[in-house]
Design a protein around this motif. Structure first.
Motif, PDB file in Angstrom:
ATOM      1  N   TRP A  52      -3.898  51.704  30.381  1.00 32.11           N
ATOM      2  CA  TRP A  52      -2.665  51.806  31.295  1.00 32.11           C
ATOM      3  C   TRP A  52      -1.961  50.812  31.634  1.00 32.11           C
ATOM      4  O   TRP A  52      -1.274  50.761  32.529  1.00 32.11           O
ATOM      5  N   THR A  53      -2.114  49.594  30.868  1.00 29.64           N
ATOM      6  CA  THR A  53      -1.085  48.454  30.898  1.00 29.64           C
ATOM      7  C   THR A  53       0.259  48.982  30.465  1.00 29.64           C
ATOM      8  O   THR A  53       0.510  49.868  29.750  1.00 29.64           O
ATOM      9  N   SER A  54       1.297  48.047  30.743  1.00 25.45           N
ATOM     10  CA  SER A  54       2.621  48.629  30.179  1.00 25.45           C
ATOM     11  C   SER A  54       2.882  48.564  28.959  1.00 25.45           C
ATOM     12  O   SER A  54       3.621  49.538  28.679  1.00 25.45           O
ATOM     13  N   ILE A 112       1.106  44.962  36.636  1.00 23.76           N
ATOM     14  CA  ILE A 112       0.616  46.069  36.326  1.00 23.76           C
ATOM     15  C   ILE A 112      -0.699  45.851  35.323  1.00 23.76           C
ATOM     16  O   ILE A 112      -1.907  46.195  35.468  1.00 23.76           O
ATOM     17  N   ASP A 113      -0.074  44.932  34.328  1.00 21.56           N
ATOM     18  CA  ASP A 113      -1.137  44.495  33.225  1.00 21.56           C
ATOM     19  C   ASP A 113      -2.308  43.672  34.023  1.00 21.56           C
ATOM     20  O   ASP A 113      -3.596  43.816  33.487  1.00 21.56           O
ATOM     21  N   SER A 124      -1.692  48.127  44.737  1.00 18.00           N
ATOM     22  CA  SER A 124      -2.753  48.715  43.675  1.00 18.00           C
ATOM     23  C   SER A 124      -3.759  49.492  44.917  1.00 18.00           C
ATOM     24  O   SER A 124      -4.007  49.455  45.875  1.00 18.00           O
ATOM     25  N   ASN A 134      -4.579  46.401  35.830  1.00 14.09           N
ATOM     26  CA  ASN A 134      -5.020  47.511  35.153  1.00 14.09           C
ATOM     27  C   ASN A 134      -5.981  47.126  33.951  1.00 14.09           C
ATOM     28  O   ASN A 134      -7.045  47.792  33.378  1.00 14.09           O
ATOM     29  N   GLU A 147       2.161  53.522  39.822  1.00 17.09           N
ATOM     30  CA  GLU A 147       3.637  53.306  39.822  1.00 17.09           C
ATOM     31  C   GLU A 147       4.011  52.540  41.136  1.00 17.09           C
ATOM     32  O   GLU A 147       3.151  52.404  41.929  1.00 17.09           O
ATOM     33  N   TYR A 153      -6.429  49.865  40.317  1.00 11.89           N
ATOM     34  CA  TYR A 153      -5.308  50.358  39.226  1.00 11.89           C
ATOM     35  C   TYR A 153      -4.155  50.604  39.860  1.00 11.89           C
ATOM     36  O   TYR A 153      -3.822  50.653  41.144  1.00 11.89           O
ATOM     37  N   VAL A 154      -2.890  50.723  38.962  1.00 13.74           N
ATOM     38  CA  VAL A 154      -1.536  50.934  39.466  1.00 13.74           C
ATOM     39  C   VAL A 154      -0.932  52.098  38.901  1.00 13.74           C
ATOM     40  O   VAL A 154      -1.370  52.147  37.498  1.00 13.74           O
ATOM     41  N   TRP A 214       6.994  43.107  37.438  1.00 15.59           N
ATOM     42  CA  TRP A 214       6.105  44.206  37.651  1.00 15.59           C
ATOM     43  C   TRP A 214       5.201  44.740  36.598  1.00 15.59           C
ATOM     44  O   TRP A 214       4.239  44.941  36.660  1.00 15.59           O
ATOM     45  N   SER A 215       5.836  44.506  35.359  1.00 18.84           N
ATOM     46  CA  SER A 215       4.931  45.119  34.190  1.00 18.84           C
ATOM     47  C   SER A 215       3.716  43.788  34.232  1.00 18.84           C
ATOM     48  O   SER A 215       2.683  44.226  34.132  1.00 18.84           O
TER      49      SER A 215
END
Length: 496
Positions: A240-242, A229-230, A53, A233, A69, A66-67, A225-226
């Motif tokens: 911007w969450t999955s 990200i959650d 991140s 973010n 990708e 944040y992420v 990975w999702s």
């Protein structure tokens, strides 16, 4: 496979034209996405350890991450930066090398799909298509995605010819990597893989551990990975969450029945992939392919591309030009088939004229894509020169339709190297209050008296109308005009 002389010539020319803008800042037609990637890369470079991140650059002194990708591209850029010691240059060089790798992959795909003269014309469009030229050097992961996507297709072809376990592991590994880097741009290629496996092994393929185990690993990896990200973010970028991202990219079902997004999509492809006249050659190539009914792989590729456009109809191909890159290689193949057939018995003069008909309409598009925003350059340079490293800046972009209401703008923070709060109509109120309390000065850009012809045209036809925001709130909150320069003004906090 022996590579032809025309390939080496086109590769050399392609590398050369992508190096023209090497020393330019990232402040061109896609400055937002490039600066987001560059700022995320700078954060990875500055923070200790191996991070996935990055620090959010538009939230000033807040410790917010944040992420975007999976940062594989970012770490490739950092490897280049270890040698070049210039982050912008390193990002561009990395993209150029990845473009060259994608172009090389295409040659092995073309050998299984196209015939001799068709390959030349397909290569010509891949080298000079405006979308390919610009993103072939942009500080963005798009060329990594192209390289992985074409490598995935090539690995499917190799596995179809030699179904060994080693070939399958390579195919599954590339597929997982490209999904983790950018799921929406690559997931449609699994339709091609599924059909290829069923044709090879019938429905038995659905029960073989060789395929079920990698499928399970892929699903688990994507889910993990999702979740990551959650977790990263959610505190500051819940949009911007999955799940929220998927909904935004898919868009509402009703949007597929509206005329405007389809028109936008057509213009993106017709203008930035084909540069106009080349579209006719591709259309002719499609008609030939339909009559022959022998190019099953290309047909599957086109079907998967249609699925891509129908599924990701939200904030994807209809709203951002780079999400049309999945269409680039299939479009080149159709163009190659069409031109080779049209020019079967033509002389050199006609062939040169056709090549010029591809190149000349692309020239003004190159100019539009690479045109620099000097106001932002000047504002960032002034801020870096006239403020201290510990100062906090409040930035109000007020001069471009694509910046004025975009709340994720890292540009001034990246180029001034200062902690920067961004002020837009959509900036959350708590962030606004913190920015007013902590900022030493406010930098605000102004609409140009005579906008560039291209920017004016885009602003007129783009569906999002915009008006510059009044800036009387600046002095009302205790700031006084410090300097007024062409294109921007600076307000400094008044002495208390």
């Amino acid at each position: 496979m022996k590579l032809t002389r025309s390939f080496w010539i086109l590769l050399t020319v392609g590398l050369a034209i992508r190096c023209v803008a090497l020393t330019q800042p990232l402040l061109d037609a896609h400055l937002l996405r490039q600066c987001q990637t560059a700022a995320a890369t700078k954060s990875l470079m500055q923070e200790p350890g191996f991070n996935l991140s990055s620090k959010i650059p538009w939230l000033g002194d807040l410790d917010a991450h944040y992420v975007l990708e999976l940062p594989l591209y970012n770490y490739l850029v950092l490897g280049a930066n270890a040698l070049l010691h210039d982050l912008d240059l390193s990002g561009k060089v990395t993209s150029i090398l990845l473009w060259a790798g994608a172009f090389l992959c295409l040659q092995f795909i073309w050998r299984r799909m196209l015939r001799g003269p068709e390959i030349f014309w397909a290569n010509l469009l891949f080298v000079f298509a405006p979308l390919s030229v610009f993103y072939g050097q942009a500080f963005m992961p798009e060329m990594l995605i192209q390289f992985l996507a074409l490598g995935f297709i090539l690995s499917i072809l190799r596995y179809r010819e030699s179904p060994s376990l080693g070939c399958w592991i390579i195919c599954a590994g590339i597929g997982l990597l490209m999904l983790l880097v950018k799921f929406p741009e690559t997931a449609h290629l699994y339709l091609l893989l599924a059909v290829a496996l069923i044709r090879m092994e019938k429905w038995r393929a659905c029960l073989r551990p060789r395929y079920l185990v990698p499928a399970a690993v892929t699903v688990v990896a994507l889910k993990m990975w999702s979740a990551f990200i959650d977790r990263i973010n959610m505190p500051y970028l819940p949009e911007w969450t999955s799940d929220a991202g998927l909904r935004a990219f898919i868009g509402p079902l009703t949007s597929r029945f509206h005329f405007t997004p389809w028109l936008t999509l057509f213009l993106y492809v017709a203008v930035f992939v084909f540069a106009g006249p080349s579209l006719l050659g591709a259309a002719f190539g499609l008609s030939i392919m339909a009559q022959e009914r022998k190019r099953d792989l290309l047909g599957l590729w086109l079907v998967s591309l249609a699925a891509f456009y129908l599924v990701w109809f939200g904030n994807a191909a209809t709203g951002q030009s780079y999400y049309n890159l999945p269409a680039l290689a299939p479009a080149c193949a159709l163009f190659g088939i069409g031109l080779a057939s049209l020019l079967k018995n033509s002389g050199t003069t006609v062939r040169v004229a056709c090549a010029l008909a591809l190149l000349i309409p692309a020239m003004p598009l190159y100019y539009y894509l690479f045109e620099q925003d000097r106001q932002l350059t000047d504002a960032a340079n002034w801020t870096r020169t006239n403020t201290q490293p510990n100062d906090i800046i409040l930035f109000r972009p007020n001069h471009r339709w694509d910046l004025i209401d975009y709340p994720y703008d890292p540009i001034l923070a990246y180029y001034s190297d200062r902690r920067t709060f961004l002020w837009t109509r959509f900036t959350p109120e708590p962030v606004r209050q913190r920015a007013l309390e902590r900022s030493r000065c406010v930098v605000v850009t102004h609409p140009a008296e005579s906008a560039s012809r291209w920017q004016d045209l885009v602003a007129r036809i783009h569906p999002r109308a915009w008006q510059p925001e009044p800036i009387d709130w600046i002095e009302a909150n205790g700031f006084r005009l410090k300097t007024n320069l062409p294109g921007f003004s600076v307000y400094e906090r008044a002495a208390r």
